[in-house]
Design a protein around this motif. Sequence first.
Motif, PDB file in Angstrom:
ATOM      1  N   ILE A   2       0.844  -1.203   0.000  1.00 53.47           N
ATOM      2  CA  ILE A   2       0.000   0.000   0.000  1.00 53.47           C
ATOM      3  C   ILE A   2       0.881   1.256   0.000  1.00 53.47           C
ATOM      4  CG2 ILE A   2      -1.614   1.312   1.432  1.00 53.47           C
ATOM      5  CD1 ILE A   2      -2.827  -1.401   2.187  1.00 53.47           C
ATOM      6  N   ASP A   3       0.584   2.194  -0.919  1.00 54.45           N
ATOM      7  CA  ASP A   3       1.354   3.438  -1.009  1.00 54.45           C
ATOM      8  C   ASP A   3       0.914   4.410   0.072  1.00 54.45           C
ATOM      9  OD1 ASP A   3       2.935   2.807  -3.075  1.00 54.45           O
ATOM     10  OD2 ASP A   3       1.807   3.888  -4.611  1.00 54.45           O
ATOM     11  N   LYS A 255      -0.395   9.092  -5.843  1.00 58.71           N
ATOM     12  CA  LYS A 255       0.935   9.573  -6.230  1.00 58.71           C
ATOM     13  C   LYS A 255       0.817  10.516  -7.428  1.00 58.71           C
ATOM     14  CE  LYS A 255       5.463   7.560  -6.884  1.00 58.71           C
ATOM     15  NZ  LYS A 255       6.209   6.325  -7.028  1.00 58.71           N
ATOM     16  N   GLU A 258       0.213   9.859 -11.457  1.00 52.34           N
ATOM     17  CA  GLU A 258      -0.407   8.551 -11.680  1.00 52.34           C
ATOM     18  C   GLU A 258      -1.858   8.676 -12.136  1.00 52.34           C
ATOM     19  OE1 GLU A 258       0.958   5.271 -11.071  1.00 52.34           O
ATOM     20  OE2 GLU A 258       2.825   6.399 -11.048  1.00 52.34           O
ATOM     21  N   TYR A 260      -5.532   6.405 -11.738  1.00 54.56           N
ATOM     22  CA  TYR A 260      -6.183   5.310 -11.006  1.00 54.56           C
ATOM     23  C   TYR A 260      -7.550   5.037 -11.629  1.00 54.56           C
ATOM     24  CZ  TYR A 260      -2.618   6.302  -7.504  1.00 54.56           C
ATOM     25  OH  TYR A 260      -1.409   6.512  -6.864  1.00 54.56           O
ATOM     26  N   LYS A 316      -5.353  -1.624  -9.198  1.00 53.97           N
ATOM     27  CA  LYS A 316      -4.292  -0.707  -8.747  1.00 53.97           C
ATOM     28  C   LYS A 316      -4.760   0.086  -7.521  1.00 53.97           C
ATOM     29  CE  LYS A 316      -1.517   3.176 -10.426  1.00 53.97           C
ATOM     30  NZ  LYS A 316      -1.225   4.017 -11.600  1.00 53.97           N
ATOM     31  N   THR A 319      -4.905  -2.375  -4.519  1.00 57.01           N
ATOM     32  CA  THR A 319      -3.648  -2.840  -3.936  1.00 57.01           C
ATOM     33  C   THR A 319      -2.778  -1.678  -3.462  1.00 57.01           C
ATOM     34  OG1 THR A 319      -2.698  -2.948  -6.131  1.00 57.01           O
ATOM     35  CG2 THR A 319      -3.546  -4.989  -5.258  1.00 57.01           C
ATOM     36  N   LYS A 320      -2.777  -0.573  -4.188  1.00 54.17           N
ATOM     37  CA  LYS A 320      -1.889   0.549  -3.821  1.00 54.17           C
ATOM     38  C   LYS A 320      -2.496   1.427  -2.742  1.00 54.17           C
ATOM     39  CE  LYS A 320       1.514   0.061  -6.869  1.00 54.17           C
ATOM     40  NZ  LYS A 320       2.849  -0.316  -6.408  1.00 54.17           N
TER      41      LYS A 320
END
Length: 365
Positions: A2-3, A255, A258, A260, A316, A319-320
């Motif tokens: 995870i970001d 981020k 990016e 999403y 994405k 999970t991120k």
Amino acid sequence: MIDSWNEKAVRVHRRLLVTGGAGFIGSNFVLYWCDTYPDDRVVVLDALTYAGNRRNLADVEGRENFRFVEGDICDRTLLDKLLQEENIDTVAHFAAESHVDRSILGPGAFVQTNVVGTFTLLEAFRQHWKTPLSKQEGIFLHVSTDEVYGSLGPNDPAFTETTPYAPNSPYSASKAGSDHLVRAYYHTYGLPTIITNCSNNYGPYQFPEKLIPLMCINALIGKNLPVYGDGQNVRDWLYVIDHCRALDVVIHRGKPGETYNVGGNNEVKNIDLVQTLCELMDKLATDLPVRPCSNLITFVKDRQGHDRRYAINSNKLKTKLDWSPSVTVEEGLRLTVEWYLNNRDWWEPLLSEEYQTYYRQVYVS
Ligand code: NAD
Ligand code: DAU
């Protein structure tokens, strides 16, 4: 993994400019944000086109931290003034012409608002971003659509963030143009932009022209339920509050640079969706002019260039940034039907002369 990009141990109060905050998703986002982060400053900029409705924001009007400004995102002078005097650090950009059928009737407004308007907003934010005060924090969040990826065949995998763009309508082409500009401003100028591409939303405050409100309202007034073509087109439905929750995690932990994808993982054929809505109406509405509602279903001439299938892969985001939808389609549709049943005073005034003219152009020709 995870970001946690941009996440701080102590949350900094944000100062948001929400463009299009009087529309369907924008107003749901504003209500969500003001409830979740009451100490943040929220400034709505909205031109109040036919799709904008200040009444959507009644619950937050009058709050100290909230301000509504009527104005156009193409007005650079107004944008410069607002960004500076409110010391905005976060732009949540929803303002757009958003209806595919209207883009077929008159594409000009779509190019103007979606492309020129987004460009003007980016330029204003780029200028504003030079000031050291706002440079520490902040994001330019561009709210876009899965329609930029084009249309899928029945067995194609769902759209990912790397699917090539292939927009098919003037609406999706104008959104694709705006996405490209947003991306370029990150790569060229380092502006902290993020793009989200979301599937079909539904829920409270959606303007009557879109599929779900249109079917609910027509059933309540005993009008035909017009299904385009063979009704086999597929859309991926997401309850609007889940979209708002996704934008929240993207603003806080996304981020810069990016993209999403946001989707409900709820692919449904249009005809099946309309049947479900009819069943809900039969069950929940007491005074229907025609019962069962499904007697009103009418297959009508197809939309020009009608995309066959959309499906979004949101892995994405899951999970991120640890996001997943929280409302099932059964629950979301029930809540939505109940909302239209209980809020006749919201939608009745929207069936205006302008709307009737639009309706005749699309459905009677
Ligand atoms: P909407 O049509 O309900 O609302 C658009 C809002 O933008 C309105 O309040 C309108 O007054 C305002 N607006 C239009 N032109 C403007 C201008 N020039 N300056 C300032 N304000 C202006 O749209 P929505 O369905 O809430 O969609 C919001 C955003 O989300 C759009 O960018 C759309 O492309 C995107 N999106 C929508 C969906 C969906 O299912 N509705 C799905 C994915 C992405
Ligand atoms: O996928 C995201 C997009 O979803 C957003 O970017 C758009 O802003 C939003 O309007 C929506 O676009 P769609 O064209 O998919 O939504 P709409 O509600 O107009 O139509 C949904 C499906 O239902 C589509 O296949 C067309 C069909 N339809 C629509 C209407 C209004 C009908 O069959 N009959 C109708 O009367």
